[in-house]
Design a protein around this motif. Structure first.
Motif, short mmCIF file in Angstrom:
data_model
loop_
_atom_site.label_atom_id
_atom_site.label_comp_id
_atom_site.label_asym_id
_atom_site.label_seq_id
_atom_site.Cartn_x
_atom_site.Cartn_y
_atom_site.Cartn_z
N GLU A 12 0.77 -1.40 0.43
CA GLU A 12 -0.20 0.01 0.22
C GLU A 12 0.89 1.42 -0.03
OE1 GLU A 12 -2.79 0.13 3.10
OE2 GLU A 12 -4.09 -1.57 2.02
N ALA A 13 1.96 1.30 0.98
CA ALA A 13 2.78 2.84 0.88
C ALA A 13 3.10 2.20 -0.14
CB ALA A 13 3.52 1.79 2.27
N LEU A 14 4.01 1.63 -0.55
CA LEU A 14 4.80 1.61 -2.43
C LEU A 14 4.05 1.60 -3.99
CD1 LEU A 14 7.58 2.47 -3.08
CD2 LEU A 14 7.53 -0.30 -4.08
N GLY A 15 3.54 0.58 -3.42
CA GLY A 15 2.60 0.77 -4.74
C GLY A 15 1.31 1.85 -5.07
N THR A 16 0.45 1.93 -4.01
CA THR A 16 -0.51 3.15 -4.31
C THR A 16 0.04 4.05 -3.53
OG1 THR A 16 -2.67 0.99 -3.18
CG2 THR A 16 -3.32 3.06 -2.75
N TRP A 17 0.35 5.11 -3.12
CA TRP A 17 0.53 6.07 -2.27
C TRP A 17 2.13 6.68 -3.54
CZ3 TRP A 17 1.37 4.44 3.06
CH2 TRP A 17 -0.54 4.29 3.80
N ILE A 18 3.18 5.91 -3.63
CA ILE A 18 4.29 6.44 -4.07
C ILE A 18 4.22 6.01 -5.76
CG2 ILE A 18 6.67 6.22 -4.27
CD1 ILE A 18 6.50 5.90 -1.19
N ILE A 19 3.75 4.90 -5.25
CA ILE A 19 3.53 5.18 -7.24
C ILE A 19 2.33 5.05 -7.95
CG2 ILE A 19 4.21 2.70 -9.14
CD1 ILE A 19 5.18 0.82 -7.74
N ASN A 20 1.64 4.66 -8.00
CA ASN A 20 0.30 5.62 -7.83
C ASN A 20 0.07 6.98 -7.96
OD1 ASN A 20 -0.60 3.45 -10.22
ND2 ASN A 20 -0.23 1.62 -7.98
N GLY A 21 0.72 7.58 -6.62
CA GLY A 21 0.63 8.49 -5.90
C GLY A 21 1.10 9.56 -6.80
N THR A 22 2.44 8.95 -7.71
CA THR A 22 2.90 10.16 -8.23
C THR A 22 2.70 9.67 -9.46
OG1 THR A 22 5.01 8.52 -8.42
CG2 THR A 22 5.01 10.06 -7.56
N ARG A 23 2.13 8.93 -9.59
CA ARG A 23 1.48 8.56 -11.85
C ARG A 23 0.96 9.25 -11.89
NH1 ARG A 23 4.13 4.55 -14.65
NH2 ARG A 23 2.82 4.92 -15.84
N ASN A 24 0.50 9.70 -11.13
CA ASN A 24 -1.33 10.49 -10.99
C ASN A 24 -1.11 11.87 -10.79
OD1 ASN A 24 -3.81 8.83 -11.81
ND2 ASN A 24 -2.55 7.81 -10.10
N TRP A 25 0.43 12.63 -11.16
CA TRP A 25 0.42 13.54 -11.03
C TRP A 25 0.73 13.82 -9.28
CZ3 TRP A 25 1.45 16.52 -15.02
CH2 TRP A 25 1.05 15.98 -16.56
N ALA A 26 0.84 13.28 -8.35
CA ALA A 26 1.29 13.58 -7.18
C ALA A 26 2.98 14.56 -7.41
CB ALA A 26 1.31 12.51 -6.13
N ASN A 27 2.91 15.78 -6.94
CA ASN A 27 4.41 16.69 -6.98
C ASN A 27 4.70 15.93 -5.49
OD1 ASN A 27 2.23 19.04 -8.37
ND2 ASN A 27 4.80 18.99 -8.73
N GLY A 28 4.70 15.08 -4.95
CA GLY A 28 4.76 14.63 -3.16
C GLY A 28 4.27 14.47 -1.80
N VAL A 29 5.02 13.29 -1.46
CA VAL A 29 3.80 12.36 -1.42
C VAL A 29 4.48 12.49 0.42
CG1 VAL A 29 3.71 10.08 -0.15
CG2 VAL A 29 3.49 10.73 -3.00
#
Length: 978
Positions: free
Chosen positions: A352-369
């Motif tokens: 959840e931390a790496l796959g959802t929040w970091i990988i998918n978070g940044t793939r969906n335009w997050a400038n930071g997590v």
């Protein structure tokens, strides 16, 4: 924080920690990677997490790019010529509890710890920090703000403002982090302003009094100035943490309209005081994208709003892309994410931390997590002593203040996969990904030109994938659940045949010019369920409609003098007629949390030509807004056929454009579950005798608008329009100009068009089980239903079945409430409108339950909030819950007080729809000591009927059998029948 997935979001299970520090599992892995002397340009450094081997971000042997083409279908293509958002970094929150625990360490241990967290050379280089303004649920003392006053007193001039509480240990921790990594950016925000500014006169609950909006804006000014003088610059703020939550710890409800006004005041105050701190809107979950968009749609607030802060406790990260596409110049940050006792294993927590929040978070335009607490103690605190906090979260670290022991948890290592290697100022670059259950990845290019690829195998088996960059490629095998970070400086040699020969990517980027430079919006099929859809002519048109955009139709609002309104349910004070009484201050209310299948209906009095509906929840109501919906029409009020339009809803006014048609009855049907009630303050219907109603994507635009198109290999045509001008601009959505789309400055619209003839004919194969009681679950098998529900419908007789999940070949749904005993026809209308057929379903009524007077209950595990006796109290709003994830042997037991005769039980989870036992064994006993197994059930669901041969016994025990589930086990009502 105010949700942590409670209530509407199912609570999951068991705390997880990684006791071994980084240096214990991989030697000197805490040190940043050192470049080899004269490393070849095709050399790739590798950093692996293998959870089963207890190996965390451990350096591996280099791999080499080779000048070879790859035909591997799992090929990740890297293209640094395609650049997306700039990344500011990764980090977590220096809460009061975290800083207090760090301060308890010896000077030497504190220095060692801070270097491991923040030093970009010898640690993981965290570069974003969140710092709460005042008390949260995680602080070592009670409630505090920076301007507390005795009860009943106020201080509008803020003469008593002071940050003294933060001086002993919070500010020193922040300053030490900045000394180790000067590139750190700090975000600050309050969980609550001073209580005297609020209707509750307390830091808990209430909302902002309008007369203190300016005072709160100045509160931010004073805070930023005071922290700046203390050596802690603040880069970002948000006006309010989780503004649609009012927890039992500090918090405040703030509607989108209130926040819009507050941001205008804060921005004006910042401007007057020369403050460059950026403002982020929302700072709450993924599931209400219309909240930040409402703020962006108000020019006086939008000009001061840099972007959106997102939390991860409900909704989907694709909503970040949805808002980005609508307002592409705005920034995007995940500002809070945390693991906790609901995660059943290291693997779940890491994924959840790496796959959802970091990988998918940044793939969906997050400038930071940013994750939540940097550190907590072994009891998952300290918690705010003045409030009812919940000890169920996990920090990046666990610090025991009694002996100074520090352990590094799984979240620390997940962050390290990004924070150690992706430097502030990096740009995300193109890489295709393969989605959940396969190799998920994201790629970046650092300011020095080096590249970083983070890949995670979220599947259940090892997978060998290829990485292709320009003319070179390499292969790598990653076990299930593992992750890897690759870093390299080459190769991307141009002018030769690319190494990637078979890359499939369903997404597509459109880049436009704006006054501030290029902006990119992304088409992703995953966006379609969150957009509006119309079946028009022989086409299905799906389109976005940013808050602030509008569609005008020919004609006028119809008179409501002969209308009548009905609904599937309503509160006594919120009757359906209130929505058509031309009074915005009255409203219809559903009276309970929304489920798919709830509906509101109007009878126009006679067949009428219609082409638009406007649903208004009013500016005074940001809670009970229209969520996902479908629109049906009928001439007789009996035959509703297929839905003709659908959408994702939103706060405020929701305009539903319809293909022009004649009908007497209109029904709005909810297609989503929500803890919020659904209400309508006013509804208008527009009609016209002009126009054909052939809604379509625009084929050309003018007035400075920019239009681009793309057609997928499946024949789906995608059109994107961007307004880079300073004013709102309009264009036609139909050949006869009967539909005109107005696009505000700086926004984009996207249209996806697919011929209905390209949809396969839906086919109903069968339903299992083919019998069950009210609210029990059944599954329909078949084909051609459509990838998502869209305009599709499951009819249960004449009722709408509540949908749990919908795919092209399988639909899970629930027997509607109140359906009488007997046989009912279950049928499916596909997304394209085709009739798939159906079959008979036998509705079971278990009859009257045995009286429960004098009964008692107990359990092997119970949460501190949800006692076992709640399952016998006759109130489905209270529940028993385990407080842990489900495991083999977890049990509940009921003592009926005396011997009874019975042959079935029903376990009902009430509103906790995901917290049901997946499989159980049922035992009975006359003395509570000797037990006899009478039934097993492996088809668990939220209303579970378990039948068995007639028994005579006093005690019933239900035991989880061979079951490991992340969700807690909840029972709202335990009933016994004969």
């Amino acid at each position: 924080m105010s949700s942590y997935g409670l209530g509407r979001r199912q609570l999951l299970a068991t705390a997880v920690g990684v006791a071994a520090a980084w240096t214990q599992v991989s030697g000197n892995a805490a040190a940043a990677p050192q470049r080899k002397q004269a490393a070849p340009s095709n050399s790739v450094r590798v950093w692996l997490t293998d959870i089963s081997a207890d190996k965390w971000v451990a350096g591996q042997n280099d791999v080499l790019f080779t000048a070879e083409r790859t035909t591997n279908p799992l090929t990740i293509k890297i293209d640094d010529s395609v650049k997306y958002q700039q990344v500011q970094g990764f980090g977590a929150a220096m809460t009061d509890s975290s800083a207090w625990l760090i301060d308890k360490l010896s000077t030497a241990e504190r220095t060692k710890l801070m270097k491991k967290l923040f030093d970009p050379s010898t640690g993981i280089g965290l570069s974003l920090l969140r710092s709460p303004m005042g008390a949260t649920d995680f602080n070592a003392s009670g409630n505090y703000s920076y301007n507390d006053m005795p009860a009943g007193q106020t201080d509008p001039t803020l003469s008593n403002f002071s940050i003294q509480h933060d001086v002993p240990y919070i500010i020193p921790a922040l300053r030490q982090a900045l000394s180790l990594n000067p590139s750190i950016k700090i975000m600050a925000n309050p969980w609550s302003p001073p209580g005297w500014m609020k209707t509750s006169d307390s830091m808990i609950g209430g909302t902002l009094k309008s007369e203190y909006t300016s005072a709160l804006a100045n509160y931010f000014v004073k805070f930023i100035q005071a922290y700046g003088e203390a050596g802690v610059p603040i880069s970002y703020i948000s006006p309010q943490n989780e503004p649609m939550g009012t927890p039992t710890w500090p918090g405040m409800f703030l509607s989108a309209y209130q926040e819009s006004e507050l941001i205008r005041e804060i921005g004006t105050a910042f401007e007057a005081n020369g403050i460059s701190t950026k403002i982020l809107a929302w700072d709450h979950n993924w599931d209400v994208p219309s909240y930040p968009e409402t703020i962006f749609s108000v020019p006086a607030a939008s000009k001061y709003t840099a972007g959106t802060g997102w939390h991860i406790y409900s909704g989907d990260p694709i909503c970040q892309t949805l808002v980005h596409n609508d307002y592409p110049s705005k920034e995007t940050y995940i500002t809070e994410a945390t693991g906790g006792v609901w995660q059943d294993s290291n693997q779940t927590a890491f994924s959840e931390a790496l796959g959802t929040w970091i990988i998918n978070g940044t793939r969906n335009w997050a400038n930071g997590v940013m994750l939540w607490n940097i550190a907590l103690d072994p009891d998952r605190g300290p918690l705010n002593s003045d409030t009812a906090g919940i000890p169920m979260l996990r920090g990046l670290l666990t610090i025991d203040p009694t002996d100074g022991r520090v352990s590094y948890n799984v979240d620390y290592y997940a962050l390290a996969h990004a924070s150690r290697f992706v430097k502030p100022g990096a740009r995300r670059i193109y890489s295709n990904t393969f989605g959940e259950g396969s190799i998920e990845n994201v790629a970046f290019q650092n300011p020095d030109g080096s590249k970083v690829l983070i890949a995670h195998n979220s599947g259940s088996a090892a997978k060998t994938f290829s990485v292709a960059d320009g003319t070179h490629s390499f292969d790598y095998t990653l076990n299930a659940g593992d992750a890897v970070t690759f870093t390299y400086s080459g190769p991307a040699q141009s002018g030769r045949t690319p190494a990637a020969t078979k890359v499939s990517d369903p997404t597509h980027d459109f880049t436009f010019e704006s006054a501030s430079g290029p902006v990119t919006v992304t088409y992703d099929p995953a966006l379609l369920p969150y957009q509006n859809a119309i079946r028009t002519g022989n086409k299905l048109v799906t389109y976005s409609l940013p808050i602030g955009a509008s569609i005008q139709t020919t004609g006028r609002a119809l008179s409501r003098s002969k209308w009548t309104a009905t609904a599937s349910s309503q509160a006594d004070w919120g009757v359906a007629a209130n929505a058509i009484d031309d009074d915005i201050n009255t409203r219809w209310s559903l009276g309970h949390g929304t489920t798919s299948g709830d509906w509101f209906q109007i009878d126009l009095g006679s067949p009428t030509s219609i082409n638009k509906i406007v649903l208004d929840t009013s500016e005074n109501n940001s809670f009970d807004y229209v969520t996902k919906y479908q629109i049906y029409v009928s001439n007789d009020g009996l035959d509703w056929g297929s839905a003709i339009a659908s959408g994702s809803g939103g706060i405020g006014k929701v305009a539903v454009t319809l293909p022009t048609r004649t009908a007497q009855h209109i029904r709005v049907v909810s297609t989503a579950a929500s803890g919020f009630w659904w209400s309508i303050a006013d509804i208008e219907v527009y009609g016209s005798s002009r126009g054909t109603g052939a809604v379509a994507a625009p084929t050309g635009v003018s007035h400075g608008l920019q239009l681009k198109t793309w057609t997928s290999k499946e024949g789906v045509r995608v059109t994107a329009v961007f307004n880079g001008t300073a004013d709102s601009k309009s264009f036609n959505m139909s050949a006869d100009s009967s539909y005109t789309y107005t696009l505000p400055s700086g926004t984009s619209a996207m249209f996806t068009t697919k011929n209905l003839s390209s949809f396969p004919t839906p086919v109903f194969s069968g339903v299992t089980p083919n019998q069950g009681m009210s609210r029990s679950k059944f599954t329909i098998r078949g084909s051609g239903f459509g990838d998502t529900q869209g305009l599709g419908t499951v009819y249960f007789g004449s009722s709408y079945a509540e949908i749990d999940s919908w795919s092209d070949t399988s639909i899970s749904a629930y027997v509607p409430k109140g359906v009488p005993e007997g046989k009912v026809m279950v049928s499916v209308k596909g997304t394209s409108g085709g009739d798939a057929g159906g079959s008979s379903f036998d509705v079971i009524d278990p009859g009257p339950a045995l009286p429960r007077k004098g009964w008692t209950a107990k359990a092997s595990d119970a949460s501190q909030w949800d006692a076992s006796e709640n399952m016998l109290d006759g109130n489905s709003d209270t529940r028993y819950s385990s407080g842990t994830g489900q495991y083999d042997g977890l049990w509940i037991q009921v003592d009926m007080g005396q011997t009874q005769t019975f042959n079935k039980i029903v376990l009902d989870v009430g509103g906790s729809v995901g917290d049901y036992a997946r499989s159980v064994d049922v035992y009975v006993s006359t003395d509570g000591t000797d037990w006899t197994k009478v039934a097993s059930a492996a088809d668990g669901q939220r209303v579970h009927l378990v039948s068995f041969p007639t028994q005579t016994a006093r005690y019933i025990k239900v035991v989880n059998s061979g079951n490991v589930a992340r969700s807690w086990w909840s029972v709202a009502e335990f009933n016994v029948y004969h």
